[in-house]
Design a protein around this motif. Structure first.
Motif, PDB file in Angstrom:
ATOM      1  N   PRO A 120      37.332  62.368  81.335  1.00 18.47           N
ATOM      2  CA  PRO A 120      38.158  61.614  82.278  1.00 18.47           C
ATOM      3  C   PRO A 120      39.355  62.452  82.691  1.00 18.47           C
ATOM      4  N   CYS A 121      39.556  62.588  83.996  1.00 19.68           N
ATOM      5  CA  CYS A 121      40.583  63.521  84.472  1.00 19.68           C
ATOM      6  C   CYS A 121      41.023  63.134  85.874  1.00 19.68           C
ATOM      7  N   ASP A 122      42.320  63.117  86.088  1.00 18.77           N
ATOM      8  CA  ASP A 122      42.882  62.933  87.416  1.00 18.77           C
ATOM      9  C   ASP A 122      43.336  64.296  87.906  1.00 18.77           C
ATOM     10  N   ILE A 123      42.546  64.915  88.777  1.00 19.06           N
ATOM     11  CA  ILE A 123      42.837  66.289  89.184  1.00 19.06           C
ATOM     12  C   ILE A 123      44.042  66.376  90.118  1.00 19.06           C
ATOM     13  N   ARG A 124      44.672  65.240  90.426  1.00 18.68           N
ATOM     14  CA  ARG A 124      45.927  65.274  91.184  1.00 18.68           C
ATOM     15  C   ARG A 124      47.093  65.759  90.327  1.00 18.68           C
ATOM     16  N   GLU A 125      46.866  65.818  89.014  1.00 17.07           N
ATOM     17  CA  GLU A 125      47.930  66.189  88.086  1.00 17.07           C
ATOM     18  C   GLU A 125      47.666  67.578  87.529  1.00 17.07           C
ATOM     19  N   GLU A 126      48.619  68.483  87.685  1.00 19.93           N
ATOM     20  CA  GLU A 126      48.453  69.862  87.233  1.00 19.93           C
ATOM     21  C   GLU A 126      48.195  69.933  85.731  1.00 19.93           C
ATOM     22  N   ALA A 127      48.903  69.125  84.958  1.00 16.77           N
ATOM     23  CA  ALA A 127      48.730  69.160  83.500  1.00 16.77           C
ATOM     24  C   ALA A 127      47.311  68.752  83.112  1.00 16.77           C
ATOM     25  N   GLU A 128      46.739  67.778  83.817  1.00 12.17           N
ATOM     26  CA  GLU A 128      45.376  67.355  83.489  1.00 12.17           C
ATOM     27  C   GLU A 128      44.360  68.430  83.875  1.00 12.17           C
ATOM     28  N   CYS A 129      44.611  69.144  84.954  1.00 14.07           N
ATOM     29  CA  CYS A 129      43.735  70.261  85.315  1.00 14.07           C
ATOM     30  C   CYS A 129      43.790  71.343  84.240  1.00 14.07           C
ATOM     31  N   ARG A 130      44.973  71.634  83.743  1.00 14.73           N
ATOM     32  CA  ARG A 130      45.114  72.643  82.690  1.00 14.73           C
ATOM     33  C   ARG A 130      44.363  72.211  81.424  1.00 14.73           C
ATOM     34  N   GLN A 131      44.495  70.952  81.066  1.00 23.52           N
ATOM     35  CA  GLN A 131      43.794  70.444  79.889  1.00 23.52           C
ATOM     36  C   GLN A 131      42.282  70.491  80.088  1.00 23.52           C
ATOM     37  N   LEU A 132      41.836  70.242  81.301  1.00 21.89           N
ATOM     38  CA  LEU A 132      40.412  70.295  81.604  1.00 21.89           C
ATOM     39  C   LEU A 132      39.859  71.702  81.405  1.00 21.89           C
ATOM     40  N   VAL A 133      40.547  72.696  81.921  1.00 27.16           N
ATOM     41  CA  VAL A 133      40.103  74.076  81.750  1.00 27.16           C
ATOM     42  C   VAL A 133      40.119  74.456  80.271  1.00 27.16           C
ATOM     43  N   GLU A 134      41.165  74.074  79.568  1.00 25.04           N
ATOM     44  CA  GLU A 134      41.240  74.371  78.132  1.00 25.04           C
ATOM     45  C   GLU A 134      40.099  73.706  77.374  1.00 25.04           C
ATOM     46  N   ARG A 135      39.772  72.477  77.744  1.00 27.06           N
ATOM     47  CA  ARG A 135      38.657  71.776  77.097  1.00 27.06           C
ATOM     48  C   ARG A 135      37.336  72.499  77.361  1.00 27.06           C
ATOM     49  N   THR A 136      37.143  72.941  78.585  1.00 29.39           N
ATOM     50  CA  THR A 136      35.902  73.640  78.931  1.00 29.39           C
ATOM     51  C   THR A 136      35.767  74.941  78.149  1.00 29.39           C
ATOM     52  N   VAL A 137      36.844  75.690  78.059  1.00 31.32           N
ATOM     53  CA  VAL A 137      36.810  76.951  77.317  1.00 31.32           C
ATOM     54  C   VAL A 137      36.601  76.685  75.821  1.00 31.32           C
ATOM     55  N   ALA A 138      37.183  75.611  75.314  1.00 34.56           N
ATOM     56  CA  ALA A 138      36.968  75.260  73.912  1.00 34.56           C
ATOM     57  C   ALA A 138      35.506  74.902  73.652  1.00 34.56           C
ATOM     58  N   GLU A 139      34.874  74.244  74.597  1.00 36.79           N
ATOM     59  CA  GLU A 139      33.473  73.845  74.450  1.00 36.79           C
ATOM     60  C   GLU A 139      32.515  75.015  74.646  1.00 36.79           C
ATOM     61  N   PHE A 140      32.779  75.860  75.655  1.00 43.31           N
ATOM     62  CA  PHE A 140      31.799  76.852  76.080  1.00 43.31           C
ATOM     63  C   PHE A 140      32.240  78.306  75.901  1.00 43.31           C
TER      64      PHE A 140
END
Length: 306
Positions: A120-140
Motif C-alpha cells: 500500500p503506497c500513496d506515490i504523491r508522497e516522497e517519503a512513501e516513494c522512498r520507502q517503496l524503493v527501499e522495500r523493493t531492494v530489501a525484497e529483491f
C-alpha cells in the motif's frame, strides 16, 4: 445496441488463428455504470480481461525483478500477470482501499510461480516513494524494471473553471511527482540493462477538454520519457513509454460520466482490454527491445498520432 459480449478470455492468442480486432473483445454499447473512485473490477460489465486465461509466457523476463505502480487492477494487473508468466518477480503498489484488488493480482503472480509483494503506497508522497524503493531492494536486492503506471484522472465536463486546485494538485502529484521520485530513487539500484517504462496516453496528443489536467500530465510524461532516455543511454538503461487509447479498467466507471459508449470513438470501434496492453510492456522490458529507448509505443486502437 446491447454490448456484444464474447468470452472475454478468448482473444485469439492461443488458437493460432487471426481474428477481426473489432470483434475479439466486447464492443459498446455497454451498460451504464458508475462507481466511487478508485473503482473496482468486480462490478464491471463486461468484466475486464487481464490475460488470466490467454497470456502465455516464454521466459522473456526470467529472474528479473520488477517494481510496478498501480498494479492492483486494470493495465497494472495485466502487466504484473504477464511479467510473472515471463519469469519476473513483482513488487506492486495499490491504495489502502484497494487491498482486495491487490490480493487478486498477488494470487495471479504467485500462481505463475513468482514472488508477489503488494505494498500500500500513496506515490504523491516522497517519503512513501522512498520507502517503496527501499522495500523493493530489501525484497529483491535490485530493480531491473520500473513501471510507472499509477495515475489519477477525474472528468470535468464544465471545463477549467470546474478543476479545483486540489484536483489539479492530485493529478500532477500522482501522475508526475511519483514517476519523478521513483525513477530518481530506483536508478542507484538498477543495473546496466535496466528498463524504465512509463504509461502515457493518447490524451498526450489528442487531449479531451474534460480531461485537461490529466492530458497535461500525459504530455509531460512523453517529454520526461524522451529526455530521461537520452540522459541514461550512456549508463545502459533504457526508458520508454506506452500510450494506450481507451482501455476498459475500473478507472473508467469511477471517473467518467458516460460509460455506455466508451471506446466507440476508436477506429477499431471498442476499448482495449488490459490484456492487450501488457505485451507492449513485456516487449519494452525484454532483450528484444535492446536497441529501443526514448520511444513511445502507441496502442490507441487506430487513432493516428504524431
Amino acid at each position: 445496441m446491447a454490448a456484444q459480449h464474447r468470452d472475454h478470455h478468448d482473444n485469439g492468442t492461443t488458437s493460432g488463428q487471426p481474428q477481426n480486432p473489432r470483434e475479439k473483445h466486447p464492443q459498446p454499447d455497454f451498460p451504464q455504470q458508475d462507481q466511487e473512485h478508485p473503482g473496482w473490477t468486480g462490478p464491471m460489465d463486461p468484466p475486464p480481461d487481464h490475460g488470466e486465461e490467454s497470456y502465455r509466457g516464454s521466459g522473456l523476463l526470467t529472474d528479473r525483478k520488477a517494481l510496478l505502480t498501480g498494479g492492483d487492477s486494470g493495465i497494472g494487473r495485466a502487466v504484473a500477470l504477464a511479467f510473472a508468466r515471463e519469469g519476473a518477480d513483482v513488487v506492486f503498489t495499490h491504495l489502502p482501499e484497494e487491498a482486495d484488488e491487490a490480493r487478486e493480482t498477488a494470487r495471479l503472480v504467485t500462481e505463475a510461480g513468482r514472488k508477489a509483494v503488494a505494498v500500500p503506497c500513496d506515490i504523491r508522497e516522497e517519503a512513501e516513494c522512498r520507502q517503496l524503493v527501499e522495500r523493493t531492494v530489501a525484497e529483491f536486492g535490485r530493480i531491473d524494471i520500473l513501471v510507472n503506471n499509477a495515475a489519477y484522472q477525474m472528468s470535468q465536463p464544465d471545463g477549467i473553471q470546474a478543476i479545483s486546485t486540489e484536483q489539479f494538485d492530485r493529478v500532477l502529484r500522482t501522475n508526475l511527482y511519483g514517476m519523478f521520485w521513483l525513477s530518481k530513487m530506483s536508478l542507484p539500484h538498477m543495473p546496466k540493462g535496466g528498463s524504465i517504462i512509463n504509461t502515457t496516453s493518447v490524451q498526450a496528443y489528442k487531449p479531451s477538454p474534460h480531461l485537461l489536467d490529466y492530458a497535461t500530465t500525459k504530455g509531460a510524461i512523453v517529454t520526461f520519457t524522451q529526455g530521461l532516455a537520452q540522459m541514461l543511454a550512456p549508463d545502459g538503461i533504457r526508458v520508454n513509454a506506452v500510450a494506450p487509447g481507451p482501455v476498459w479498467t475500473p478507472l473508467i466507471p469511477a471517473t467518467l460520466p458516460d460509460t455506455a459508449e466508451f471506446g466507440k470513438q476508436a477506429p477499431l470501434g471498442r476499448p482495449a482490454q488490459p490484456a492487450e496492453m501488457a505485451p507492449a510492456y513485456v516487449f519494452l522490458a525484454s532483450e528484444h527491445a535492446g536497441f529501443i529507448t526514448a520511444e513511445i509505443v502507441n496502442a490507441t486502437g487506430g487513432t493516428p498520432l504524431p
